[in-house]
Design an enzyme around this catalytic site. Structure first.
Site, PDB file in Angstrom:
ATOM      1  N   SER A  76      -9.706   0.455   5.177  1.00 19.99           N
ATOM      2  CA  SER A  76     -10.536   0.488   3.971  1.00 19.99           C
ATOM      3  C   SER A  76     -10.519  -0.838   3.218  1.00 19.99           C
ATOM      4  CB  SER A  76     -10.100   1.629   3.051  1.00 19.99           C
ATOM      5  OG  SER A  76      -8.733   1.529   2.734  1.00 19.99           O
ATOM      6  N   HIS A 120      -7.825  -2.120  -1.530  1.00 21.70           N
ATOM      7  CA  HIS A 120      -9.264  -2.148  -1.796  1.00 21.70           C
ATOM      8  C   HIS A 120      -9.621  -3.370  -2.642  1.00 21.70           C
ATOM      9  CE1 HIS A 120      -9.262   2.529  -1.391  1.00 21.70           C
ATOM     10  NE2 HIS A 120      -9.026   1.913  -0.243  1.00 21.70           N
TER      11      HIS A 120
END
Length: 287
Positions: free
Chosen positions: A209, A264
């Site tokens: 991610s 992230h």
């Protein structure tokens, strides 16, 4: 059909015709004795099509860009690549799937091999301990740990979501900007996301991610300089809102658990940085 333009038979319009089709412009190119004729279904499209055709015929850089776009895996106006179009991205997804299987989705001891540092042999509860563990690990030659957390996943939905998002976005970067640029983007966003997450929380994390956020940041900012990627603008807003939510207790309250928010953030910032450092590539005319 409306007759729009006559051209010499020696002019190769195949790339331009395919490009028009990708733009949703209904047309035909026919041959009549010593000329070929461009026909349009809608005469209102004549002016922009003729302007594009003039640039295509007179400028090598425009011709190369259109010819490349005409070969793009676009069906019905949508990006639909096959593995042969983006073998590097496809390979990363395969590696992630194999490691997910080998580690039992993070449930067996082999997971420690892919973590940023081995939590069995290093203290990492404090920031100072994490720095020491990182220094010792890298000094011992275990450099693969800088990127190997990307390939750790802890549920089927985890790896499926990351793989779908990576395939949709990163395949466009590999096809349009080249494998070298994508490799540089992958390494920078991977290093940024994994290192920031490790320094904040320790080695118990994983997933692609952070790289997905990095590719999204790169596509969004680089798109401002040269439009070429397909993705809904709302995707950036959604991703940023989701990242902000991740820094709140809400995911834990909802039973989702704590997300790798620093990964992230680090990946997204790394992608923005690469968009600044790597200007959009200029198409080169084939020799």
């Amino acid at each position: 059909m409306h007759r729009i333009k006559e051209l010499e038979t020696g002019d190769d319009l195949s790339g331009f015709s395919t490009w028009l089709g990708h733009q949703g412009v209904k047309h035909q190119i026919t041959r009549e004795s010593d000329v070929q004729v461009l026909w349009l279904d809608n005469p209102d499209h004549a002016e922009p099509v003729l302007a594009a055709l003039e640039q295509y015929m007179s400028r090598d850089d425009v011709r190369d860009r259109v010819d490349q776009a005409s070969r793009a895996p676009i069906r019905g106006g949508r990006w639909q690549p096959a593995p042969r179009h983006s073998p590097m991205v496809f390979g990363l997804i395969i590696v992630a799937a194999v490691i997910a299987w080998l580690t039992g989705l993070g449930e067996n001891i082999m997971s420690a091999v892919f973590m940023y540092v081995d939590p069995r042999y290093n203290d990492w509860q404090t920031f100072a301990q994490r720095l020491d563990a990182m220094t010792d690990t890298l000094a011992s030659g275990q450099l693969w740990r800088l990127i190997s957390p990307d390939f750790l996943h802890f549920s089927l939905m985890h790896i499926l979501f990351n793989s779908v998002m990576l395939w949709f976005l990163a395949s466009q970067v590999e096809w349009m900007d080249g494998r070298g640029r994508f490799l540089a983007l992958f390494l920078v966003t991977s290093l940024a996301s994994n290192t920031l997450q490790y320094l904040v929380s320790g080695p118990l994390f994983g997933g692609l991610s952070g790289v997905v956020y990095g590719v999204l940041g790169y596509c969004w900012l680089s798109q401002q300089r040269q439009p070429r990627f397909q993705f809904p603008p709302a995707l950036v807003t959604f991703a940023l809102v989701w990242m902000i939510i991740g820094f709140t207790p809400l995911p834990v309250w909802l039973g989702i658990g704590r997300m790798a928010n620093e990964a992230h953030l680090g990946g997204f910032l790394g992608g923005l940085l690469m968009a600044v450092l790597m200007p959009p590539p200029r198409p080169q005319r084939a020799a």
